[in-house]
Design an enzyme around this catalytic site. Sequence first.
Site: not given
Length: 516
Positions: A215, A438, A491
Amino acid sequence: MLVMHAPPLCIKALVLYGILSSLSPRIVFHRLTPAIKLLNPHYRRNSCRTIAMAAPEVHSSGESLPEHAAGKWYSVPDLRLRDHRFTVPLDYRDPGTSLKISIFAREVVAVGKEDQSLPYLLFLQGGPGFESPRPTEGSGWILKACEEFRVILMDQRGTGLSTPLTTSSMLQFKSARDLADYLKHFRADSIVNDAEFIRVQLVPGSGPWTVLGQSYGGFCAITYLSFAPQGLKQVLLTGGIPPIGDGCTADTVYGACFEQVAHQNEKYYKRYPQDIEVVCEVVNYLAESEGGGVPLPSGGILTPRGLQLLGLSGLGSSGGFERLHYLFERVWDPVIVPGAPKKISFYFLNAFDNWLGFDSNPLYALIHESIYCQGASSRWSAQRLRAKYENKFDAIKAAGEGRPVLFTGEMMYPWMFDEIHALKPFKDAAHLLAEKEDWPALYDKAALNNNKVPVAAAIYFEDIYVNFNLVMQTVSEIAGIRTWITNEYMHSGLRDAGGQVFDHLMGLLNGKRPLF
C-alpha cells in the site's frame, strides 16, 4: 565504505582539504550519503557545499544517543528476532544542525539462521502513519520471506517505536505552526532517507537490498526507485503504486475513488439488503438527536457523516463486508423496560471508536492528503471533490428517502477534526498542512522511465484505495516493471494470503512465473 558512498566530487574535496582521515565513517555518512543528496535538488546541483564537521548526535529530547544500537536475539515460534535503533536527522536537508529522532527496526530470520549470510529484505508498511507488523509466530509472508531473506521490519518515522507521534506526544508542541513544521518531515522522501541510512549501517558492504512495499509502503518504494535506486536489488509492490503527476494528484485520486467506493457500496447492499433499512434508521436517529449526533465513549460525537467513515476499512479489505454487517446487528440496545427510549448501544459506539483507530494512529489523518502533493497544496481535496458527488453521498437525504446510505472510503475531511476526539487538538495544524504548497518532489519520471531495478507488482483490480486505472498509468512510466493483475484478492491480499502473494511476485522476478 567512504569511497563507495560519497559522491566522487565530495571525496576529492575532502582529500584536498586533508580531512578525510579525520572524520569517522559515520560522520561522513551523515554528510555524504547519496540518499540525502538525491532527494534534495539543491544538493544535486552542488553536492559539496554542506561539508562540515559533525555535531554530536543529540535526540530531540536533548539526550545523546548512539547512531546505531542493536539488541540481543529473542524468539517467537519459528522465528528469531533482534531489535535495532538508529539515530537519524529529522531534516535530511540539514543533517548537521537538525534535531535527531530515533528509528526502530526489527530484524527477523528463521530459527537457526541468525549467523547465516542472507540477502536483506526491507518491508515498508502501509499507511501513512502505521507501524510495521509485530510477529507473534512464523506465518504468512514473513515466514515465506525468511526461507530466503533476512527481513527488516522498519517502523516508519513517527510510528511504533520510531519517535512515535501520538495523540499525547504531539501535545508537547507549543503551537499548530510548530507541529505542522515538524510533520512536514514525515513523508516518503524522509522515509526513504531513513531506509538508506539503515541499509548502509546493516547490509554487509553496504550492498543493495530487496524492498517489499505494501500500500503506502509501495508509494515509498516508488520514491526509492526515483531517487536512490543504487540501494535497491529488486522491488516487490502489493497494492501500492501511486499517481506520479506534478502538482497535487489528490483530486484525481478522490475523483476515481468516489466512483469505486459507490460500486463497493452497491455490492455490500446486494449481499446484505436488510442493512439498507437498518443503516437508514441509524442515520435518521443521529440526525434527529440533539446536536445532530450522539456522544461517543471517546469524547467525540457520532454524526451521520461520521457513520459513513465505517467504509474506510469495511468496504476495502477481505472480510470487511461481514464485519460491517455484524457491527450493525448490534446497533440498538434492547428495550428491557417497557416505555424505555430506543438508544444506540454502547457496544456499537465503542466499536465505532475502535474501528477508526485515529486515537492510536493520528498521523494517518494529519498527513494523508499530503502524500499526493508535489509543489502544490491539497486544500482538503476529498472535501472539495465530495461536493461533486453529494447527490450520492448525502446520508441524511438518502435515509429520508429510504435509499441505501453510502459509506465513504479512504478520505480525510476537515470536520473529522471537530467530531473525532483524538484529532481535535490538531485541527489547526491539519489546516496548515492542507494549505502548504511548497511540498518537495516525491517522484522522478525520468528516473522511472530509465529504471534498471527489477520490479514486480501485485495489482488488485477492485482496490478501493489505489485505483486500478491510475495505477496502470504509473505502470506505463516504470521501465521493466512486471505486473500481476488479479481480482482474487482485495487490498489486504498480503495480509490474507501473504505466502502465496510473496511467492507469486518472487516468481515473476526469478523466472518461475510466466510474464504473460
